[in-house]
Design an enzyme around this catalytic site. Sequence first.
Site, short mmCIF file in Angstrom:
data_model
loop_
_atom_site.label_atom_id
_atom_site.label_comp_id
_atom_site.label_asym_id
_atom_site.label_seq_id
_atom_site.Cartn_x
_atom_site.Cartn_y
_atom_site.Cartn_z
N TYR A 53 0.86 -1.19 0.00
CA TYR A 53 0.00 0.00 0.00
C TYR A 53 0.89 1.23 0.00
CZ TYR A 53 -4.99 -0.78 0.22
OH TYR A 53 -6.28 -1.04 -0.12
N GLU A 55 -0.39 4.86 -0.62
CA GLU A 55 -1.08 6.13 -0.84
C GLU A 55 -0.13 7.31 -0.66
OE1 GLU A 55 -2.77 3.69 0.82
OE2 GLU A 55 -4.93 4.10 0.77
N ASP A 199 -6.92 13.97 -24.59
CA ASP A 199 -7.00 12.57 -24.19
C ASP A 199 -6.38 11.77 -25.34
OD1 ASP A 199 -7.70 9.93 -23.84
OD2 ASP A 199 -9.77 10.34 -23.26
N THR A 225 -4.20 6.31 -21.59
CA THR A 225 -4.05 4.96 -21.06
C THR A 225 -2.66 4.49 -21.48
OG1 THR A 225 -5.15 4.15 -23.04
CG2 THR A 225 -6.48 4.30 -21.05
N LYS A 228 -2.71 0.79 -24.90
CA LYS A 228 -3.15 0.73 -26.31
C LYS A 228 -1.91 0.79 -27.22
CE LYS A 228 -7.77 2.61 -25.37
NZ LYS A 228 -7.85 3.34 -24.11
N ARG A 234 -2.32 -2.49 -18.54
CA ARG A 234 -3.60 -1.81 -18.44
C ARG A 234 -3.51 -0.75 -17.34
NH1 ARG A 234 -8.04 -2.86 -21.01
NH2 ARG A 234 -6.85 -4.34 -22.22
N1 DSN Z 1 -12.50 1.00 -24.73
C1 DSN Z 1 -11.61 1.92 -25.39
C2 DSN Z 1 -11.72 1.82 -26.87
O1 DSN Z 1 -11.95 0.74 -27.37
O2 DSN Z 1 -11.54 2.81 -27.56
C3 DSN Z 1 -11.79 3.32 -24.96
O3 DSN Z 1 -12.13 3.39 -23.62
#
Ligand code: DSN
Length: 414
Positions: A53, A55, A199, A225, A228, A234
Site C-alpha cells: 500500500y 497512498e 485525451d 491509457t 493501447k 492496463r
Molecule cells: N475502450 C476503449 C476503446 O476501445 O476505444 C476506450 O475506452
Amino acid sequence: MDYSNLKKDDQEIMKIINKEEKRQIEEMEMIASENYVSKAVLEAMGTVLTNKYSEGYPGKRYYGGNHVIDEIENIAIERAKLLFGAEHVNVQPLSGSPANAAVYFAFLKPGEKVLGLRLDHGGHLSHGHPVNFSGMLYDFAHYEVDAESGRIDMDAVRKIAQKEKPKMIVAGYSAYSREIEWKKFKEIADEVGAFTFADIAHTAGLIAGEQMENPVPIFDVVSTTTHKTLRGPRGAMIMCKEEFAQKIDKAVFPGMQGGPHDHITAAKAVAFKEALDPSFKEYAKQVISNASVLAGELMSLGYHVISDGTDNHLLVADMSSKGLSGKDAENVLDRIGISVSRSTIPNDPNPPMNPSGVRFGTPAITTRGMKETEMKRIAVWIDSAIKNRENIEVLDSIKKEVREMCLEFPIPSV
Ligand code: DSN
C-alpha cells in the site's frame, strides 16, 4: 510464463487462462485499443509489488516501508517525462476514465461547461456522454466532424466555442482517424479563456514514436491509457504543465483514488523504456502504414471508410452499404477469428449497441510483425467473409487461413 503454482493450486482458472492464451495466439486482434505486451511488461505485473500500500507520492506516503516503491514510481515518472517531454507526470491513474475524472476534478467545479467531440462522431463516453459521470456532473456541449469530409472542421469548433464559452476544451478521441490540430485547439481555447485537455489514449504510442504531433508541450493537461498503442500494462497516466502539478496530484490522490497499483507502475516503467528505444519509432511507423494500406484496400473493395482513409492506427468503415450492421459484421468477423469492435459512424441513424460501422485497428497485428502484404490478405478475408456470411464452408476455410497466418506471427507475451 511459469504457471507452475497456478497449475497446481487452481486448475479451474489455469485452464481458462490457457484457453485465452490459445485464442490470442490463433486469432487476429484488430480492436484498435488493444495490443500485446512484451514478456518483460508481463513479468513486472506479476510481482510482489502488488502486496504494498503506498497512498501518497514518492517521499510523501501515508504508509511506512515505501522507500523501494518510491524508486519504482520515480523511474516511471522520469521515463514518461522523457518520452513525451512532459513537465509533470502522475503515473497512478488506474485506467482511462478514472484519469479523465481526475482531470475534470482538478480543473472544474461540477456544473461547469466543457466542450468535447460527440460520442457517435468518434469521441469517448468520458467526454460528456449523458450516461457517463462526465455528462452527469459537467455541462458538456459537443462539436462534430464535418458531414462531408468526416474531419473536424476547426472553424466550426471556433464558432461553437465562442457561443458556448466553455471552461475546458477536450480533444483526442476513440474513433477518429485523422491528425488533430492541437495548436488550433489551443488558439481557440485561448480566445475563449478555456483550459485545454488532450485525451491521447488511442494515439499515445504513435506520438511517443514520433509519428504524430505531440500535444503535451501545447496543452495544459494530457491523459492517456498505457495499454493501447503505447503497449504497456492496463492503466493510465496524466501529464501536465508544472503550474497544474499540485492540482492534478491532489485530484488523483486523495481526490479520486486510494492506493496506487505499484506492480502496474513498475510495468508502466518497463513499457516506457521499451517505447524510448529507437525500434519503437519503427513500430509506430509500421502501425500507421498498415492502417493506411488496410483502409486503401477496403475502399477499393467498395467500403465507405470515414474520412476516406487514416493518419493513425485505426479506421472506421460503414457497413450499411454492404447490407449489414456493425454488430453483425463484428459477429461475422469473430466467426473467422478476427476480433473487431462495432462503431458508430458520424450521424449514425442506428443506436450505439447496434451501430452502422466497424472500427479496425492495426496496433496488435503490427506487434506480431505483420506488414503491408498481410494487410492486403486481411482485407480480402474481411470482404469475403462479409459477402459469404451465410456460407459456413467459406467461413471455415477463411478461419483456417487466418489461423495459419497468426501462427506464422507469434505474439510476444507467451
Ligand atoms: N475502450 C476503449 C476503446 O476501445 O476505444 C476506450 O475506452
